[in-house]
Design a protein around this motif. Structure first.
Motif: not given
Length: 253
Positions: A229-253
């Motif tokens: 999740k990013p910060p609530e505002t862009c104060a002090g942030m670059l034009a493009d930035f990334t935030v580390d995350y992990s998750a589980n993805y359940f793929l159904y077919a």
């Protein structure tokens, strides 16, 4: 597909020493999470009677917290661990501007066997993957669980999430193109970021496969999110930035 889980876990347990070594685990700092992981591995090894376990996900279901999302109407095929970044943009760096989502990039590791046999390890590995910030490591096997890279997640445009499981000429497991249909907030105790420090976990999602999908995939669920999740505002942030995350993805077919 049959995995020799206990021998795999024995290898993982053998890598438990705090001192770093020449193994892939040398990318890790030894932490309480890793100590807990290896302790659980040891318990499973000691209690195991059948020294192999099938990666049968037929009895695996979404976490109860996913009840706010539409119910699956297809057969679960894979449970994946995604580790990477959520990407954002800011038109300026002021408090009056909010970051805008700009897709995501992640490696996808096949956690189906963990989900089928050791679901508590699945959740713990998701947390470890975020805490250790392995998001830029193009590793074919992810320690400490030694689960295999199955594919990659990225966006082909602003709204199309791609789950590409066609990684090599002899590993062609399909490509799911999908659009977000529904979302629900993560649980209150979701990991906020690396070492539980950050702005919070991204929402859980239900994505529906669209035209162009191969492999018969119908839907994808993003659950058990940590960070992103990013910060609530862009104060002090670059034009493009990334935030580390992990998750589980359940793929159904």
């Amino acid at each position: 597909m049959l995995y020799k889980l206990v021998p795999l876990l024995l290898v993982a347990a053998a890598w438990a020493a705090p001192a770093q070594s020449a193994t892939p685990d040398s990318v890790y700092d030894f932490t309480p999470d890793l100590a807990e992981f290896y302790s659980r591995v040891s318990d499973y090894i000691n209690s195991a009677t059948d020294k192999s376990a099938a990666c049968d996900v037929s009895a695996v279901s979404l976490p109860p917290e996913a009840s706010g999302l539409p119910s699956p109407n297809a057969t679960l095929k894979y449970v994946l661990l995604g580790t990477g970044t959520q990407n954002y943009t800011c038109v300026d760096s002021t408090e009056s501007t909010e970051p805008k989502a700009a897709g995501a990039v992640a490696n996808l590791y096949d956690a189906s066997c963990l989900a089928a046999n050791y679901p508590d390890l699945l959740l713990l590995v998701t947390k470890i993957a975020l805490n250790q910030r392995l998001v830029t490591a193009a590793m074919s096997v992810l320690p400490p669980s030694n689960i295999n890279l199955l594919g990659h997640h990225y966006f082909s445009d602003k709204t199309t999430a791609v789950f590409d499981l066609d990684t090599t000429p002899d590993r062609q497991f399909g490509v799911a193109l999908s659009n977000k249909v529904a979302q629900t907030p993560p649980p209150a105790d979701a990991v906020r970021g690396p070492n539980n420090e950050g702005n919070g976990a991204v929402d859980w999602l239900y994505l529906k496969a669209i035209d162009g999908t191969t492999g018969g995939y119908k839907s994808i669920y993003r659950v058990n999110t940590a960070g992103g999740k990013p910060p609530e505002t862009c104060a002090g942030m670059l034009a493009d930035f990334t935030v580390d995350y992990s998750a589980n993805y359940f793929l159904y077919a």
